[in-house]
Design a protein around this motif. Structure first.
Motif, short mmCIF file in Angstrom:
data_model
loop_
_atom_site.label_atom_id
_atom_site.label_comp_id
_atom_site.label_asym_id
_atom_site.label_seq_id
_atom_site.Cartn_x
_atom_site.Cartn_y
_atom_site.Cartn_z
N GLN A 178 -6.97 9.64 -1.31
CA GLN A 178 -5.70 9.32 -1.97
C GLN A 178 -5.63 9.98 -3.34
O GLN A 178 -4.64 10.62 -3.70
CB GLN A 178 -5.54 7.80 -2.11
CG GLN A 178 -5.22 7.07 -0.83
CD GLN A 178 -6.45 6.74 -0.01
OE1 GLN A 178 -7.58 7.12 -0.35
NE2 GLN A 178 -6.26 6.02 1.09
N GLN A 271 2.27 7.51 4.62
CA GLN A 271 2.01 6.29 5.39
C GLN A 271 0.54 6.20 5.77
O GLN A 271 -0.06 5.13 5.71
CB GLN A 271 2.90 6.27 6.64
CG GLN A 271 4.40 6.24 6.32
CD GLN A 271 5.26 6.42 7.55
OE1 GLN A 271 4.77 6.43 8.67
NE2 GLN A 271 6.57 6.58 7.33
N ARG A 272 -0.05 7.34 6.13
CA ARG A 272 -1.47 7.32 6.47
C ARG A 272 -2.34 7.01 5.26
O ARG A 272 -3.34 6.31 5.36
CB ARG A 272 -1.89 8.67 7.07
CG ARG A 272 -3.33 8.67 7.55
CD ARG A 272 -3.70 9.98 8.22
NE ARG A 272 -3.82 11.08 7.28
CZ ARG A 272 -4.86 11.26 6.47
NH1 ARG A 272 -5.84 10.37 6.44
NH2 ARG A 272 -4.91 12.29 5.66
N ASN A 274 -1.43 5.19 2.90
CA ASN A 274 -1.07 3.82 2.48
C ASN A 274 -0.66 3.80 1.01
O ASN A 274 -1.07 2.94 0.24
CB ASN A 274 -2.23 2.86 2.72
CG ASN A 274 -1.79 1.40 2.63
OD1 ASN A 274 -0.62 1.08 2.88
ND2 ASN A 274 -2.71 0.52 2.27
N GLU A 276 2.76 3.86 -1.50
CA GLU A 276 4.21 3.69 -1.55
C GLU A 276 4.86 4.95 -2.14
O GLU A 276 4.31 5.60 -3.02
CB GLU A 276 4.56 2.48 -2.42
CG GLU A 276 4.06 1.15 -1.86
CD GLU A 276 4.80 0.75 -0.60
OE1 GLU A 276 5.95 1.21 -0.43
OE2 GLU A 276 4.24 -0.01 0.21
N ARG A 297 -8.89 4.67 -5.50
CA ARG A 297 -8.50 3.29 -5.21
C ARG A 297 -9.47 2.32 -5.88
O ARG A 297 -10.56 2.72 -6.33
CB ARG A 297 -8.45 3.08 -3.70
CG ARG A 297 -7.37 3.92 -3.02
CD ARG A 297 -7.52 3.91 -1.51
NE ARG A 297 -7.16 2.62 -0.95
CZ ARG A 297 -5.92 2.29 -0.58
NH1 ARG A 297 -4.94 3.15 -0.72
NH2 ARG A 297 -5.67 1.11 -0.08
N GLY A 324 -2.79 0.88 -4.40
CA GLY A 324 -2.95 -0.29 -3.52
C GLY A 324 -4.32 -0.90 -3.58
O GLY A 324 -5.26 -0.37 -4.16
#
Length: 324
Positions: A178, A271-272, A274, A276, A297, A324
């Motif tokens: 991410q 979406q993969r 996760n 927004e 994260r 997230g």
């Protein structure tokens, strides 16, 4: 208190790093000086050429880059396995492409002279080769070799001496996919965000422009770290190139049109991951300011903090809110 470089760059935590270098002078690194009217735009090509040539020598791959008016952004990957696979001859040969070495390594690089070397000389060369191998997969040596070259060349052109860069480069450890992909998009969209280009493919001296040009003929740039593909490398970037390009294109459109949010057709890559859509936009407009030395994260930051016996890792609040 600043963190020591060896604590900022730890290959046990991650192999991916975001590196930023800023120019110290009033006149731009590569733009047009508003006082004198002189253009330094050609220096952007200096940086890009030097960067990609170093990627051929070091065991360090370039995932993303953007050469701006007064600073540079790089996302780098340290390929430890590649460096370990080199034999001593390969290591010395690569080192000699950048530095002179010493009398023993020069003899060792010559096949005829190598056969006549004494065993004690070969032992010394072996120790030296291991030192070179370590440096050829060291981000600090990579950035030093890049920035020092540009500084000397710019000083010669300006007929002056003194510091050209603000100081040592700043680095951020990208702890998970991410953080990696958000940082890459942040770097790739720098020219769009600053108004230097309206579209990613129009942003000169960036990795995204190079990737788009190659994608038009169904290829990936040879000098950049590749994205995942069928039958590709295990250490490739963690998504397919088309997914990444779609996401960057949509993000750029939002930035240029000033919509402030993405439409309902949010790319599947988000979406993969996760993440927004609104958080993604915030990340790609100010990634380097959202995190300090480590980016990722919350669980990635905690894992890194535990491994390095840190009581607190800065950036946890931003990670919780944005990733997230």
């Amino acid at each position: 208190m600043p963190k020591a470089r060896k604590q900022q760059v730890s290959l046990d935590d991650t192999r991916h790093y975001h590196c930023i270098s800023r120019c110290v002078r009033r006149s731009f690194l590569c733009g047009r000086d508003q006082y004198s009217g002189k253009s330094y735009e050609h220096r952007r090509q200096w940086v890009e050429d030097r960067l990609l040539s170093l990627a051929k020598v070091f065991a360090i791959e370039v995932a993303a880059y953007a050469v701006m008016s007064n600073h540079t952004h790089l996302v780098l990957y340290v390929n430890v396995e590649l460096a370990k696979d080199w034999d001593d001859v390969e290591v010395v040969s690569r080192w000699h492409q950048l530095f002179s070495g010493n009398s023993l390594t020069k003899r060792f690089a010559d096949e005829e002279q190598r056969d006549s070397m004494e065993s004690w000389e070969l032992d010394i060369v072996k120790i030296q080769a291991e030192l070179y191998r370590t440096r050829l997969m060291d981000i600090s040596w990579f950035m030093r070799t890049l920035n020092e070259y540009i500084a000397r060349k710019a000083n010669k052109e300006d007929e002056c001496t003194g510091r050209f860069w603000e100081g040592r480069f700043r680095s951020q450890a990208l702890l998970d996919e991410q953080a990696l992909l958000a940082c890459m998009a942040y770097v790739d969209l720098n020219p769009v965000r600053s108004g230097m280009a309206k579209k990613p493919e129009e942003s000169k001296h960036t990795s995204i422009r190079r990737r788009i040009q190659s994608a038009k003929v169904g290829k990936q740039p040879a000098l950049l770290k590749s994205f995942t593909s069928s039958g590709g490398k295990d250490d490739a970037l963690p998504c397919h190139l088309n997914d990444y390009l779609d996401l960057v294109d949509m993000t750029a459109r939002v930035m240029v049109e000033g919509k402030g949010h993405m439409d309902d057709c949010t790319p599947s890559l988000l979406q993969r991951l996760n993440v927004e859509a609104d958080c993604w936009l915030e990340l790609t407009q100010g990634f380097e300011y959202q995190f300090s030395h480590y980016a990722g994260r919350v669980d990635s930051l905690k894992r890194c903090g535990d491994a390095n016996q840190m009581q607190r890792v800065r950036g946890t609040a931003a990670a919780k809110r944005l990733l997230g």
